[in-house]
Design a protein around this motif. Structure first.
Motif, PDB file in Angstrom:
ATOM      1  N   ALA A 115       2.466   1.747  -3.372  1.00  0.00           N
ATOM      2  CA  ALA A 115       1.473   2.217  -4.353  1.00  0.00           C
ATOM      3  C   ALA A 115       1.243   3.720  -4.189  1.00  0.00           C
ATOM      4  CB  ALA A 115       0.166   1.450  -4.199  1.00  0.00           C
ATOM      5  N   GLU A 116       1.054   4.151  -2.946  1.00  0.00           N
ATOM      6  CA  GLU A 116       0.807   5.578  -2.694  1.00  0.00           C
ATOM      7  C   GLU A 116       1.981   6.426  -3.184  1.00  0.00           C
ATOM      8  OE1 GLU A 116      -1.968   6.826  -1.128  1.00  0.00           O
ATOM      9  OE2 GLU A 116      -2.566   5.511   0.522  1.00  0.00           O
ATOM     10  N   HIS A 130      -8.567   8.157  -3.008  1.00  0.00           N
ATOM     11  CA  HIS A 130      -7.698   7.620  -4.054  1.00  0.00           C
ATOM     12  C   HIS A 130      -8.160   7.912  -5.474  1.00  0.00           C
ATOM     13  CE1 HIS A 130      -6.124   5.448  -0.554  1.00  0.00           C
ATOM     14  NE2 HIS A 130      -4.991   5.558  -1.203  1.00  0.00           N
ATOM     15  N   ARG A 164      -8.168   9.891  -8.584  1.00  0.00           N
ATOM     16  CA  ARG A 164      -7.280  10.929  -9.129  1.00  0.00           C
ATOM     17  C   ARG A 164      -8.016  11.823 -10.098  1.00  0.00           C
ATOM     18  NH1 ARG A 164      -2.069   9.518  -8.371  1.00  0.00           N
ATOM     19  NH2 ARG A 164      -1.297  10.373 -10.334  1.00  0.00           N
ATOM     20  N   PHE A 178      -9.372  -3.257  -0.202  1.00  0.00           N
ATOM     21  CA  PHE A 178      -8.143  -3.364   0.587  1.00  0.00           C
ATOM     22  C   PHE A 178      -8.383  -2.875   2.012  1.00  0.00           C
ATOM     23  CE2 PHE A 178      -4.111  -1.586   2.185  1.00  0.00           C
ATOM     24  CZ  PHE A 178      -3.323  -2.735   2.144  1.00  0.00           C
ATOM     25  N   TRP A 192      -8.952   0.145  -3.402  1.00  0.00           N
ATOM     26  CA  TRP A 192      -8.689   0.642  -2.050  1.00  0.00           C
ATOM     27  C   TRP A 192      -9.858   0.363  -1.121  1.00  0.00           C
ATOM     28  CZ3 TRP A 192      -4.121   2.064  -0.054  1.00  0.00           C
ATOM     29  CH2 TRP A 192      -3.060   2.218  -0.966  1.00  0.00           C
ATOM     30  N   TYR A 239       1.867   6.734  -6.973  1.00  0.00           N
ATOM     31  CA  TYR A 239       0.854   7.698  -7.439  1.00  0.00           C
ATOM     32  C   TYR A 239       1.409   9.116  -7.336  1.00  0.00           C
ATOM     33  CZ  TYR A 239      -2.445   3.871  -6.208  1.00  0.00           C
ATOM     34  OH  TYR A 239      -3.096   2.679  -6.080  1.00  0.00           O
ATOM     35  N   ALA A 272       0.837  -1.203   0.000  1.00  0.00           N
ATOM     36  CA  ALA A 272       0.000   0.000   0.000  1.00  0.00           C
ATOM     37  C   ALA A 272       0.871   1.251   0.000  1.00  0.00           C
ATOM     38  CB  ALA A 272      -0.934  -0.004   1.210  1.00  0.00           C
TER      39      ALA A 272
END
Lengths: 610, 162
Positions: A224-225, B127, B129, B26, B23, A228, A221
């Motif tokens: 991934a962040e 999350h 975008r 998750f 997400w 981005y 995680a």
């Protein structure tokens, strides 16, 4: 060995001869050795295919494989490979498809699908989690790809099902037919669609309802962040987002390595009419993303007026615009969008399609083909209407130019002008003109699947700075080797290559560890990459390919580039080849030496299969 | 965090990357699993659009009204629908009652899955975008609808009042 996390744990083996479907445990040790997707595919194809297998016969296989990262938080992990012996080249080949198919297969519980044999009548494979079955596809045979996807989702009553299918071009075994998915994503190059057509397999439909477990969710995680964030501010990623891959047009043309009019030169005078800025102003209406992608480079294009009014596509991609556009001399965006649509709905690789048309155009201008041969089409360079009209015929294999569906090498041989086919090992050149960027020439020559830019995409490094380095041939062998190894990792992880804007090898291996639980250092990863590259080479060696086939079209070697910023250049292929083979530990005929195979631990594999 | 905040989706901005699904599952399940995400993105290929589907925090919740087991309630803090996994019998009446089709079912636990707004910090919003899903006060929710209309109207009478 302990099971690797991130893998679904099963592979489907489908024998179309008798309709049997077996679930095999995923070979964990093979995935540990060759990472996934491309690497595992290279190993399995070499092991499972007998020498001299007919690419369009029942003994050829289609080996679909995802990588360990698909269906997890790993950014841009959405690729699936298909590995097969290519009917276009006769070599080993693989092709990667993005979109949403790969994660869906993982959610269904599978790391891959191996298709064998030939069905007695058209069928499609329906994978519904644990249940996998062959269904009759007689009613789908002949349908265009979009209509096929729609029909399957309708009859299975679920709009979220993912489909990969062939169109009429694959059914008719055009040698550069592709497999289409999600309307506009494809296993594009090498003719996998023709192999699928030869097997009477119209489509594969997938629905998954399970999750993918990873080794270290928290670390993943956070990686991934971080990715981005990097991509959000990276200039290249932002350009890719705004314009899609066509963002590369201006730079490529400005340095004179944009293949133009059947690679007669590397500079297209009318590029401004079809560049990214023009597309954004005239045809782009939206964005479309593959699974788990923080960039979303897909662009939706719409033609509002004129003869092609109402046409929608996702695209056009840089390579499509290059080969259908510049390489056919066509600067008419509407015609290019229509041309891409024809390729996508009939299931043709846009790149090879553009290249066979450019070949035909050159033949027409030289009088080798006449209006009679083209059924009245005025096939001059630059004629967008003619491009659209001829593609319709090629896609349906009708008219006198049916031979174009065999690919440019066979077509040019039959027309008596083999030197005019811009191909390596039968596969048409991508849009980068090698005389204007020498490393790409070497890449095309040594690519195990015929000319292909993504085997070792050196263009970025070659064009960096003032671009002067692109015309050097010395030192390019090392660059090609380095990029080839890096791409073997990217393609085996089955990451989208655009993730390289944020993820170098080190970061890719961090993702790999977080997902699989297996720590790999960079040296170990490079060794795996080198083994993959050698396996690919060995497959081709077994079929008789060596240095004599690592060629470029004579135009690239003998005719100085006539115009543009790379004017006067030819490709110095021989010295680059010598240097490359030496660096690879191959002999000067391009054959891996015994010592190299021993060093890579591949002697036993080679003994078993040769 | 406010009980008056709701989710608003803008399908015209959605690119279909499905990071929101990733997400969501998750956060709730510790792994990516679209079938356990409380938000789903459906691509309508023929129209080149992607539609995010999730709970819109209806004021008079049809799901609660449809539930005969008293398994659904509204969080006093966030206004999210809370599923009592002990009392939910998996009858799926709420799924049919939902005007958006936003409710899913957990095939392992056999209970329904409804957006819980992540206790006031929805991960789909965090999350996205593209700005295709936002978490905004109810009083100003869906102003985009008005803005879209206003834009059309303004284009028609451009040049001012005659």
């Amino acid at each position: 060995m302990t099971a690797l996390k991130g893998l679904a744990g099963k592979i489907l083996r489908v024998n179309l001869n008798n309709g049997t479907i077996i679930k095999e445990p995923t070979p964990q040790e093979v995935f540990a050795s060759y990472i996934g997707a491309r690497g595992v595919g290279a190993y399995l194809l070499l092991k499972e295919l007998r020498p001299a297998t007919d690419p369009l016969g029942p003994d050829n296989k289609l080996i679909f494989l995802t990588g360990p990262l698909e269906g997890t938080l790993a950014p841009g992990a959405n690729k699936i490979t298909v590995t097969f012996r290519s009917p276009l080249t006769g070599t080993y080949s693989f092709s990667l498809c993005g979109g949403h198919l790969a994660p869906e297969l993982k959610f269904a519980g599978y790391d891959g699908i191996i298709i064998e044999g030939r069905a007695p009548h058209p069928v499609y494979l329906w994978i519904d989690g644990d249940q996998a079955m062959l269904r009759d596809a007689s009613h789908l045979w002949g349908k265009l790809t979009h209509a096929t996807e729609d029909a399957i989702r309708s009859e299975l009553k679920d709009q979220s099902i993912k489909v990969a299918c062939i169109g009429p071009a694959g059914e008719k075994q055009s040698r550069f037919a592709c497999i289409q998915s999600d309307y506009h994503r494809e296993f594009g190059r090498g003719g996998a669609g023709a192999v699928m057509g030869s097997k009477n397999l119209k489509a594969i439909a997938v629905r998954g309802t399970s999750g993918v477990e990873v080794a270290d969710p928290e670390a993943l995680a956070s990686l991934a962040e971080k990715t981005y964030e990097i991509l959000g501010s990276n200039l290249k990623a932002r350009a890719r987002r705004k314009y899609g891959t066509p963002e590369m047009i201006d730079g490529t043309n400005a340095l004179g390595y944009w293949g133009t009019r059947n690679f007669s030169t590397g500079y297209f005078e009318e590029a401004e009419k079809i560049n990214a800025a023009s597309m954004e102003e005239n045809i782009f209406v939206g964005h479309m993303s593959c699974y788990a992608c923080p960039i979303a480079c897909g662009k939706v294009s719409h033609i509002k007026d004129g003869p092609y009014a109402g046409t929608y596509i996702e695209g056009p991609e840089f390579e499509s615009i290059g080969l259908l556009g510049a390489n056919c001399g066509v600067a008419d965006l509407a015609a290019l969008v229509k041309a891409v649509e024809i390729c996508d709905v009939y299931g043709l690789d846009t790149m090879s399609a553009g290249a066979v048309v450019s070949l035909a155009m050159e033949c027409y201008e030289r009088g080798i083909l006449t209006r009679k041969d083209t059924d009245g089409i005025d096939l001059r360079f630059g004629n967008g209407e003619a491009l659209v009209a001829i593609l319709q015929k090629v896609a349906q294999r009708e008219g006198l130019l049916d031979l174009l569906a065999e690919g440019s090498r066979i077509a040019a041989e039959k027309l008596g002008v083999p030197e005019l086919a811009m191909q390596v090992k039968g596969q048409e050149l991508p849009t980068y003109e090698p005389r204007g960027i020498k490393g790409m020439g070497l890449t095309y020559a040594i690519s195990p699947r015929g000319a292909h830019h993504m085997i070792a995409p050196t263009m970025g490094a070659e064009a960096a700075g003032d671009g002067g380095r692109r015309l050097e041939y010395r030192g390019k062998a090392a660059l090609v080797r380095e990029m080839q190894l890096l791409m073997a990792v990217v393609d085996s992880l089955a990451l989208c290559s655009s993730m390289r804007f944020a993820l170098g090898l080190k970061e890719q291996l961090e993702l790999y560890r977080a997902v699989t639980g297996l720590a790999l250092d960079e040296a170990a990863a490079r060794l795996k990459a080198e083994r993959i590259v050698n396996l690919e080479r060995l497959f081709n060696l077994r079929e008789g390919f060596d240095r004599k086939d690592d060629r470029l079209p004579p135009r690239m070697l003998k005719e100085p580039m006539p115009s543009g910023p790379s004017q006067g250049q030819v490709v110095e292929l021989e010295p680059m080849l010598d240097e490359y083979y030496d660096l690879m530990g191959w002999d000067r005929q391009g054959r891996p030496t015994k010592e190299k195979l021993a060093q890579l631990g591949l002697e036993h594999v080679w003994q078993e299969v040769s | 965090m406010s009980a008056t905040n709701v989710l608003v989706v803008y399908p015209e901005k959605c690119v279909g990357c499905r990071l929101c699904e990733q997400w969501c599952s998750f956060k709730h399940e510790g792994q990516v699993n679209p079938c356990k995400a409380r938000i789903r993105v459906v691509r309508v290929h023929s129209k080149y659009v992607n539609i995010p589907v999730t709970c819109m925090q209806c004021a008079k919740s049809p799901c609660i009204a449809a539930c005969r087991e008293g398994a659904l309630s509204k969080s006093p803090e966030t206004g999210a629908i809370l599923v009592n996994e002990e009392t939910c019998i998996g009858c799926r009446r709420c799924i049919r009652a939902c005007p958006y089709g936003a409710i899913g079912i957990d095939k392992d636990k056999r209970v329904v899955l409804i957006c819980d707004l992540c206790q006031g910090n929805p991960q789909c919003v965090a999350h996205c975008r593209e700005g295709a899903i936002q978490y905004v006060p109810l009083a100003v929710a869906d102003r985009g609808q008005r803005d879209a209309y206003v834009e059309v109207a303004a284009a028609e009478i451009q040049g001012g009042i005659r």
